[in-house]
Design an enzyme around this catalytic site. Structure first.
Site: not given
Ligand code: A3P
Length: 296
Positions: A48, A51-52, A109, A139, A228, A256
């Site tokens: 959380k 990362t994405t 992770h 989160s 982004t 998400f």
């Protein structure tokens, strides 16, 4: 079925002091023997931390900001999750990576001390993203409500205690951020913060480009910043996990792409919880130079 899957994933098992999914521990031989390539790029986070977001940034940088190329596949396919176990119709991270052309970008992770040794032998570049613990906790709480692989948190107070004790998947936030911080100078590592990325995305994206030895014209950099951003990623089916099975991520419970801000913890922490947290945090972080901003 989702229920059968849940049994292999939760309640989890402790490996070298870190609580992991059962299925990750069962697949541990394969994970720890993973063969890195010298041009692999790692994105490492405690869950959380953004990362994405970093996955999308790196993928866009490597593809010169091309907005079509980044639509080729969902983010978890473009940047595979190293320790993801073979579940339902989803292939394991290791399998996906073994077939992938270089340069590969890899998400993990895993704690520093659990990282496959091959990454250090190959001297791979590693981007670490850290996020302040209060927002990380909030989160993660909402994520665990919608992630059907895990037992839903019984209460916010219970989750609050579990997080502080490191009794959540991937273990202690404190250990994770500190281990990588202490190791940052001994490896090819760029250590970034979610709060800095929110404050000045351009500054942080330029750091990533420099680290990846990539030069791009200013208008391309602006395009990457735009695509982004939180809202663009929330609306992008290739970034928002909407293509991921509903039987795993039930986004009707919580998206998400939930809020994407710094300081949402203020809406969750009670005054008493905040005091207890600050005291615990002060003790845990007393002997490190690592500092976090809980608001910007
Ligand atoms: P919130 O739950 O606070 O909204 P990870 O990718 O490591 O699982 O992290 C997910 C968190 O990052 C979520 O936080 C998500 O909303 C946030 N996030 C994802 N993309 C983002 C972006 N482009 N900008 C800001 N935050 C983002």
């Amino acid at each position: 079925s989702a229920r059968a899957v849940k049994q292999v994933v939760s309640p989890g098992q402790i490996l070298e002091g870190v609580l992991l999914f059962q299925a990750v521990v069962e697949n541990w031989e394969n994970i720890s023997n993973f063969q890195a390539r010298p041009d692999d790029i790692l994105i490492v986070t405690y869950p959380k931390a953004g990362t994405t977001w970093m996955q999308e940034i790196v993928d866009m940088i490597l593809n010169d900001g091309d907005v079509e190329i980044r639509m080729r596949a969902p983010i978890h396919v473009r940047v595979p999750f190293l320790e993801w176990p073979p579940l339902m119709n989803e292939e394991s991270g290791i399998n996906m990576l073994s077939k992938m052309a270089s340069p590969r970008v890899i998400k993990t992770h895993l704690s520093f001390h659990l990282m496959p040794k091959s990454f250090w032998e190959q001297n791979c570049k590693l981007i670490y993203v850290a996020r302040n613990p209060k927002d990380s906790m909030v989160s993660y709480y909402h994520f665990d409500r919608m992630n059907l692989l895990k037992t839903a948190p019984e209460s916010w107070e219970g989750y609050f205690q579990d997080f502080m004790q490191g009794n959540v998947t991937f273990g202690s936030w404190y250990d994770h951020v500190r281990e990588f911080w202490e190791a940052r100078k001994k490896h090819r590592m760029l250590y970034l913060f979610y709060e800095d990325m929110k404050e000045d995305p351009k500054r942080e994206i330029l750091k990533v480009m420099k680290f990846l030895e990539k030069e791009l014209p200013d208008d391309v950099v602006d395009k990457i910043i735009h695509h982004t951003s939180f809202q663009m990623m929330k609306d992008n089916p290739m970034a928002n996990y909407s293509s991921f099975p509903e039987t795993i991520f039930k986004q009707s419970i919580s998206s998400f792409m939930r809020k994407g801000v710094v300081g949402d913890w203020k809406k969750h922490f009670t005054v008493a919880q905040n005091e207890a947290f600050d005291e615990h945090y002060g003790a845990k972080m007393a002997r490190t130079s690592l500092r976090f901003r809980m608001e910007i």
